[in-house]
Design a protein around this motif. Structure first.
Motif, PDB file in Angstrom:
ATOM      1  N   LYS A 173       0.858  -1.187  -0.095  1.00 40.93           N
ATOM      2  CA  LYS A 173       0.109  -0.083  -0.126  1.00 40.93           C
ATOM      3  C   LYS A 173       0.782   1.376   0.002  1.00 40.93           C
ATOM      4  N   THR A 174       0.368   2.222  -0.732  1.00 38.10           N
ATOM      5  CA  THR A 174       1.342   3.505  -0.898  1.00 38.10           C
ATOM      6  C   THR A 174       0.940   4.380   0.330  1.00 38.10           C
ATOM      7  N   ALA A 175      -0.043   4.250   0.934  1.00 38.82           N
ATOM      8  CA  ALA A 175      -0.673   5.331   1.755  1.00 38.82           C
ATOM      9  C   ALA A 175       0.327   5.651   2.920  1.00 38.82           C
ATOM     10  N   ALA A 176       1.374   4.566   3.311  1.00 38.11           N
ATOM     11  CA  ALA A 176       2.394   5.090   4.289  1.00 38.11           C
ATOM     12  C   ALA A 176       3.385   5.713   3.772  1.00 38.11           C
ATOM     13  N   TYR A 177       3.531   5.863   2.596  1.00 35.07           N
ATOM     14  CA  TYR A 177       4.748   7.106   2.300  1.00 35.07           C
ATOM     15  C   TYR A 177       4.259   8.309   2.725  1.00 35.07           C
ATOM     16  N   HIS A 178       5.233   9.177   3.138  1.00 34.75           N
ATOM     17  CA  HIS A 178       5.280  10.527   3.161  1.00 34.75           C
ATOM     18  C   HIS A 178       6.393  11.233   2.919  1.00 34.75           C
ATOM     19  N   GLU A 210      -3.350   3.177  -5.315  1.00 38.28           N
ATOM     20  CA  GLU A 210      -3.344   2.464  -3.989  1.00 38.28           C
ATOM     21  C   GLU A 210      -2.237   1.763  -3.644  1.00 38.28           C
ATOM     22  N   ASP A 211      -1.616   1.113  -4.758  1.00 34.32           N
ATOM     23  CA  ASP A 211      -0.664  -0.193  -4.391  1.00 34.32           C
ATOM     24  C   ASP A 211       0.395   0.151  -5.331  1.00 34.32           C
ATOM     25  N   CYS A 212       1.453  -0.179  -5.047  1.00 35.59           N
ATOM     26  CA  CYS A 212       2.776   0.166  -5.793  1.00 35.59           C
ATOM     27  C   CYS A 212       3.576  -1.253  -5.688  1.00 35.59           C
ATOM     28  N   TYR A 213       4.848  -1.413  -6.306  1.00 38.95           N
ATOM     29  CA  TYR A 213       5.591  -2.742  -5.965  1.00 38.95           C
ATOM     30  C   TYR A 213       6.176  -2.781  -4.801  1.00 38.95           C
ATOM     31  N   LEU A 214       6.263  -1.670  -4.294  1.00 35.17           N
ATOM     32  CA  LEU A 214       7.145  -1.432  -2.823  1.00 35.17           C
ATOM     33  C   LEU A 214       8.496  -1.818  -3.058  1.00 35.17           C
ATOM     34  N   CYS A 215       8.993  -1.364  -4.169  1.00 39.13           N
ATOM     35  CA  CYS A 215      10.432  -1.680  -4.615  1.00 39.13           C
ATOM     36  C   CYS A 215      11.327  -0.696  -3.743  1.00 39.13           C
ATOM     37  N   GLY A 230       6.171   4.781   6.525  1.00 39.32           N
ATOM     38  CA  GLY A 230       5.770   4.245   7.816  1.00 39.32           C
ATOM     39  C   GLY A 230       6.648   5.009   8.796  1.00 39.32           C
ATOM     40  N   LYS A 231       6.721   4.529   9.894  1.00 38.67           N
ATOM     41  CA  LYS A 231       7.364   4.961  11.098  1.00 38.67           C
ATOM     42  C   LYS A 231       8.791   4.750  11.456  1.00 38.67           C
ATOM     43  N   TYR A 232       9.519   3.641  10.526  1.00 32.64           N
ATOM     44  CA  TYR A 232      10.969   3.104  10.839  1.00 32.64           C
ATOM     45  C   TYR A 232      11.849   3.806   9.976  1.00 32.64           C
ATOM     46  N   SER A 233      11.698   4.228   8.920  1.00 36.04           N
ATOM     47  CA  SER A 233      12.795   4.795   7.906  1.00 36.04           C
ATOM     48  C   SER A 233      13.297   5.862   8.130  1.00 36.04           C
ATOM     49  N   LYS A 234      12.653   6.936   8.718  1.00 34.04           N
ATOM     50  CA  LYS A 234      13.412   8.196   9.120  1.00 34.04           C
ATOM     51  C   LYS A 234      15.026   7.841   9.609  1.00 34.04           C
ATOM     52  N   GLY A 235      15.867   8.656   9.144  1.00 34.80           N
ATOM     53  CA  GLY A 235      17.106   8.446   9.226  1.00 34.80           C
ATOM     54  C   GLY A 235      18.061   7.525   9.008  1.00 34.80           C
ATOM     55  N   ARG A 236      17.382   6.248   8.488  1.00 38.76           N
ATOM     56  CA  ARG A 236      17.929   4.888   8.060  1.00 38.76           C
ATOM     57  C   ARG A 236      18.855   5.057   7.006  1.00 38.76           C
TER      58      ARG A 236
END
Length: 249
Positions: A173-178, A210-215, A230-236
């Protein structure tokens, strides 16, 4: 001919290296015209792809279902993964029977979970080992050795045949992108998205599907790390691969 799908460059680089070694062409399935693919006289027909949730990406499976491969061609697949591959090659072989298949461990491009898979330092170690592994795989493919050599991991069948469908149905799902205020509106994410799920609107990326490949191409290629998921990628650590003959990333 070698067909590849690649989000951040791992599988693309491997496809190009093998193609150059055996004297054939590497083709991006996203840009390919299915009606112009004729494989009747191909000596080698290969497939290179990353493992998503212990299986080949759905887009690669759908592509494979649309093409016809001669029974005389030497068919093979090389999958890339950061940990284990499950039964990705066996599952793919149900669509196009493979005569050989290999796995190559490459750096992880998924900084979106609650645990860290790779850092820049561990990525460099993996790439050094991947280079050696690829040299071996190229020779075996050129000689048409029929074998399967891939790290499947525990519960491989369950993960591939039960978890991969859940990934394709519920997790992409793409909704978690920000996007943060650091975004410079360069449009690279839109150009890199193989699912064509991004549009630049008013100078910022907007996910229009709504969906992508999440690549993770959008997240990893962003030059200012303005895209998160989501909430984990910041700063990774962000990762994309330019190829074995170039500066890695």
């Amino acid at each position: 001919m070698i067909f590849y799908f690649s989000g951040t460059g791992n599988s693309k680089a491997i496809a190009e290296e093998i193609a150059n070694y055996i004297g054939t062409e590497a083709v991006d399935i996203i840009a390919a015209d299915i009606n112009q693919i004729h494989l009747e006289n191909e000596e080698y027909v290969g497939f290179t792809f990353p493992v998503y949730a212990w299986a080949a990406p759905e887009v690669m499976l759908q592509f494979a279902e649309k093409i016809k491969v001669s029974e005389t061609a030497f068919t093979f697949a090389v999958c890339t993964f950061s940990n284990v591959a499950g039964m990705a090659l066996q599952h793919f072989s149900e669509i196009i029977p493979l005569k050989s298949g290999y796995g190559i461990v490459m750096p992880d491009n998924y900084p979106i979970t609650d645990h860290i898979i790779d850092t820049k330092e561990s990525s460099m170690v993996k790439l050094e080992e991947a280079r050696k592994r690829l040299d071996q795989v190229k020779e075996k493919i050129a000689k048409k050795e029929e074998e399967f050599d891939v790290k499947m991991g525990e519960d491989a069948k369950t993960r591939t045949y039960e978890m991969a469908p859940v990934f394709n149905r519920e997790w992409r799902k793409t909704a978690a992108y920000h996007v943060s205020d650091e975004c410079i509106g360069c449009g690279l994410c839109e150009r890199k998205c193989p699912a064509k799920a991004i549009e630049i609107q008013d100078g910022k990326p907007v996910w229009i599907k709504e969906d992508c490949y999440l690549c993770m191409a959008c997240l990893n290629y962003c030059p200012v790390e303005a895209i998160d998921y989501g909430k984990y990628s910041k700063g990774r650590f962000r990762y994309f691969f330019k190829g074995f003959s170039k500066e890695n990333y």
